[in-house]
Scaffold this motif. Structure first.
Motif, mmCIF file in Angstrom:
data_model
loop_
_atom_site.group_PDB
_atom_site.id
_atom_site.type_symbol
_atom_site.label_atom_id
_atom_site.label_comp_id
_atom_site.label_asym_id
_atom_site.label_seq_id
_atom_site.Cartn_x
_atom_site.Cartn_y
_atom_site.Cartn_z
ATOM 1 N N ARG A 225 0.828 -1.343 -0.088
ATOM 2 C CA ARG A 225 -0.256 0.018 0.159
ATOM 3 C C ARG A 225 0.866 1.332 -0.036
ATOM 4 N NH1 ARG A 225 -4.034 0.186 3.943
ATOM 5 N NH2 ARG A 225 -3.759 -1.747 5.005
ATOM 6 N N TRP B 144 -7.932 0.835 -7.197
ATOM 7 C CA TRP B 144 -6.967 1.581 -6.419
ATOM 8 C C TRP B 144 -6.104 2.340 -7.163
ATOM 9 C CZ3 TRP B 144 -1.783 1.086 -5.101
ATOM 10 C CH2 TRP B 144 -1.285 1.417 -3.893
ATOM 11 N N THR C 214 -7.680 5.201 -9.064
ATOM 12 C CA THR C 214 -8.320 6.393 -8.063
ATOM 13 C C THR C 214 -7.403 7.000 -7.089
ATOM 14 O OG1 THR C 214 -9.068 4.656 -6.474
ATOM 15 C CG2 THR C 214 -10.562 5.491 -8.005
ATOM 16 N N GLY C 215 -6.141 6.746 -7.582
ATOM 17 C CA GLY C 215 -4.947 7.634 -6.722
ATOM 18 C C GLY C 215 -3.779 6.804 -6.333
ATOM 19 N N SER D 195 -1.173 4.750 -4.259
ATOM 20 C CA SER D 195 -0.583 4.943 -2.960
ATOM 21 C C SER D 195 -1.085 6.451 -2.406
ATOM 22 C CB SER D 195 0.834 4.952 -2.711
ATOM 23 O OG SER D 195 1.379 5.533 -3.752
ATOM 24 N N ARG D 196 -1.548 7.279 -3.160
ATOM 25 C CA ARG D 196 -2.006 8.581 -2.851
ATOM 26 C C ARG D 196 -3.385 8.685 -2.713
ATOM 27 N NH1 ARG D 196 -1.970 11.250 -7.374
ATOM 28 N NH2 ARG D 196 -1.552 9.379 -8.533
ATOM 29 N N GLY D 197 -3.911 7.507 -1.907
ATOM 30 C CA GLY D 197 -5.340 7.755 -1.361
ATOM 31 C C GLY D 197 -6.309 6.984 -2.290
#
Ligand SMILES: Nc1ncnc2c1ncn2[C@@H]1O[C@H](COP(=O)(O)OP(=O)(O)O)[C@@H](O)[C@H]1O
Ligand SMILES: O=P(O)(O)OC[C@H](O)CO
Length: 575
Positions: free
Chosen positions: A121, A204, A207-208, A210-212
């Motif tokens: 993550r 994942w 939609t960003g 490791s930045r959310g």
């Protein structure tokens, strides 16, 4: 030969399903709906005009599978993501003039199911190649799990998961990764490891990351992990305990149609993702099998037959899978299906081509098989990776029997086509026993699609060997359409009643039985004899290796006490 029905056949009370519509020649207009379809071999992104379901731009690319050892099938998650991004960028670049990202109302994601990805993550990097759905390396993991279940029963978890214990499902693949890959073990210890099926991995990242990025999945994909309770639609504590999987590495389970979040980067920046579904469930929606009793079968490398059981989750007693068909909104009813999956269908034809050089192209199968009037009593059971539904025998292996000195390649090719038909019949027989509802009449709703369904002889044999009509609406699969319908629904755009095909293509072909019931019965009996001979070939070793500490611990619990003690542990831990 097929009988064209010119769009006049019954469509199960869904008058719009096959109704020819006037095809607009006007320039396409927004809103558009994007459908990202990430299949085992092919990744594709299509943009549909919402008012007509006309495809206005599309791009498609192949994703390579790696086979490092016999029975192992892997894909590089980075390659899956790269393929998805390429398809979205290229399709956007191909939009007709005047259309742009502002016209794209929503994007839906549909994917190969069960394929298992684990990643970090923090770095966003995969921790191993994805284990693909038809990878059977987890055979020993299955034995270890079975050894701890009451009576070594592969159906002991069915009440909760709707599935038998089999290498097919993600829980077994995740367990294998946790047992065998140090990087996964380390990431779990450091609480950095995320698990997901391919939908989760893509969403994942889109939609960003490791930045959310959103760590989510939908009920259809979750229902194939063997970790979700098929009734509550939540991760099931007992199933998690059975496979010893930490809850925190799992995605959140959402409905198949709702606005989850926006795409963070690239040419679709800001567009909401509003649908996620496994590809066979999306196909069921795309085929508009919305009524209980409607079914579809997709003939590809494997074959996937889904039968809509309505809001009742039918627990199969005859080897089928209970699966979530769709839940089109957080408050929408959950619709279930019984599924029969055949591991090897078109793949057998590919094998004849690649391994035996009997064909130059899969399309030749029809001509070569038509050169003989029958298989000459040859039967082929293509159990290359064991047998899936309804048998679930990982110890089965392929056999070709009934050979004589008169056998020709025509007989063998024809027997390969018949094998697909018999395996489909095995599934339909199981569905009939589970539901007690299937009749020739309801099965007029068996809609077939998939590349292999372009083979007319195959579909004629299917009708002959099952004894009902087979209806081919179109060979093009409807998963992309299904996910577009689901994505539109979340944005209040109703695509259900729009027929995506031009009138010339919306005609369907009907194949009707042409052999006697006696002949049908005799041939099916012979198939079952052949099938029996394929079983037990790949015997498991006597003492399956226990690959993790937990198995040693739990092996000491008498199997009959396993479930009870798990419940007790679970309850205790919740108090
Ligand atoms: N006309 C045909 N007759 C028989 N088998 C076919 C025919 N066309 C394709 N196939 C087989 O069906 C499978 C379907 O192909 P495709 O949908 O392209 O594959 P995949 O499931 O690997 O994405 C292939 O394995 C191929 O061997
Ligand atoms: O990508 P496909 O079409 O081979 O589909 C794979 C299935 O979803 C596996 O269950």
């Amino acid at each position: 030969m097929p009988m064209p029905c010119n769009g006049k056949r019954s469509n199960g009370g869904d008058p719009a399903a096959n109704m020819p519509v006037a095809i607009s020649t006007a320039l396409p207009r927004g809103p558009l709906i994007g459908a990202l379809e990430e299949g085992t071999r092919t990744c594709r992104f299509a943009l549909y005009e919402a008012s007509t379901l006309r495809e206005v731009a599309v791009h498609c690319t192949q994703v390579e599978s790696l086979r490092p050892e016999e029975g192992w099938v892997e894909q590089d998650p980075a390659e899956i993501l790269r393929a998805a991004q390429e398809c979205m960028s290229e399709a956007m670049a191909r939009l007709p003039p005047g259309l742009g990202v502002r016209d794209v109302a929503a994007v839906g994601v549909t994917n190969q199911r069960e394929t298992t990805v684990v990643w970090d993550r923090v770095t966003g990097q995969p921790l191993h190649h994805a284990l693909v759905w038809n990878d059977i390396r987890t055979s020993k993991t299955v034995d270890s799990v079975l050894a701890r279940l009451p009576g070594n029963d592969k159906d002991a978890l069915r009440d909760r998961a709707g599935l038998p214990v089999s290498p097919y499902f993600s829980a077994l693949k995740l367990r294998w990764l946790m047992d065998n890959v140090p990087a996964v073990q380390k990431a779990i210890a450091e609480k950095r490891c995320l698990f997901g099926t391919v939908d989760s991995w893509l969403v994942w990242n889109l939609t960003g990351g490791s930045r959310g990025g959103l760590h989510i999945t939908d009920v259809t994909n979750a229902s194939r992990t063997m970790l979700m309770n098929i009734h509550t639609l939540q991760w099931d504590p007992l199933l998690l305990k059975a496979f010893d999987i930490p809850r925190e590495m799992l995605p959140e389970i959402r409905s198949s149609s709702e606005v989850y979040g926006d795409i963070a980067d690239g040419p679709l920046h800001g567009v909401p993702i509003s649908a996620i579904m496994g590809n066979q469930q999306a196909n069921l929606v795309g085929e508009r099998c919305f009524k209980e009793g409607q079914a579809k079968s997709t003939y590809r490398s494997g074959c996937f037959l889904l039968y809509n059981t309505g809001t009742a989750c039918v627990h199969s007693k005859h080897g089928l899978l209970s699966t979530v068909a769709y839940k089109l909104g957080p408050d929408a009813p959950t619709v279930y299906a019984l599924e029969g999956s055949v591991a090897v269908a078109g793949h057998a034809i590919k094998w004849l081509k690649d391994n035996l050089n009997l064909l130059k192209d899969p399309a030749e199968a029809e001509r070569i098989a038509s050169e003989v009037a029958s298989t000459g009593d040859v039967y082929f059971v293509p159990a290359f990776t064991g047998l899936y539904a309804p048998h679930w025998r990982k110890d089965a292996r392929g056999i070709l029997c009934g050979l004589t000195q008169f056998t020709t390649k025509g007989h063998i090719v024809r027997a390969s086509l018949e094998a697909v038909c018999y395996q489909t019949r095995d599934i339909l027989e199981a569905m009939a026993r589970d539901c007690g509802k299937i009749s020739t009449e309801t099965l007029s709703e068996l809609r077939v699609d998939g590349k292999m369904a372009e083979n007319n002889l195959l579909l004629q044999l299917q009708a002959d060997l099952c004894g009902f009509s087979v209806v081919r609406t179109d060979i093009h699969e409807k998963a992309a359409l299904g996910i577009a319908i689901a994505a539109g629904q979340a944005k209040d755009i109703d695509l259900v009643n729009i027929n995506a095909l031009p009138p010339s293509q919306s005609q369907c072909d009907v194949f009707t039985p042409s052999i006697t019931p006696e002949d049908r019965k005799a041939r099916y009996t012979k198939w079952k004899m052949a099938l029996t001979r394929s079983l037990g070939w790949a015997k498991p070793s006597k003492s399956p290796s226990m690959t993790d500490k937990r198995y040693h611990l739990l092996a000491s619990i008498p199997p009959s006490l396993f479930l009870i003690s798990s419940f007790a542990m679970m309850l205790a831990s919740e108090m």
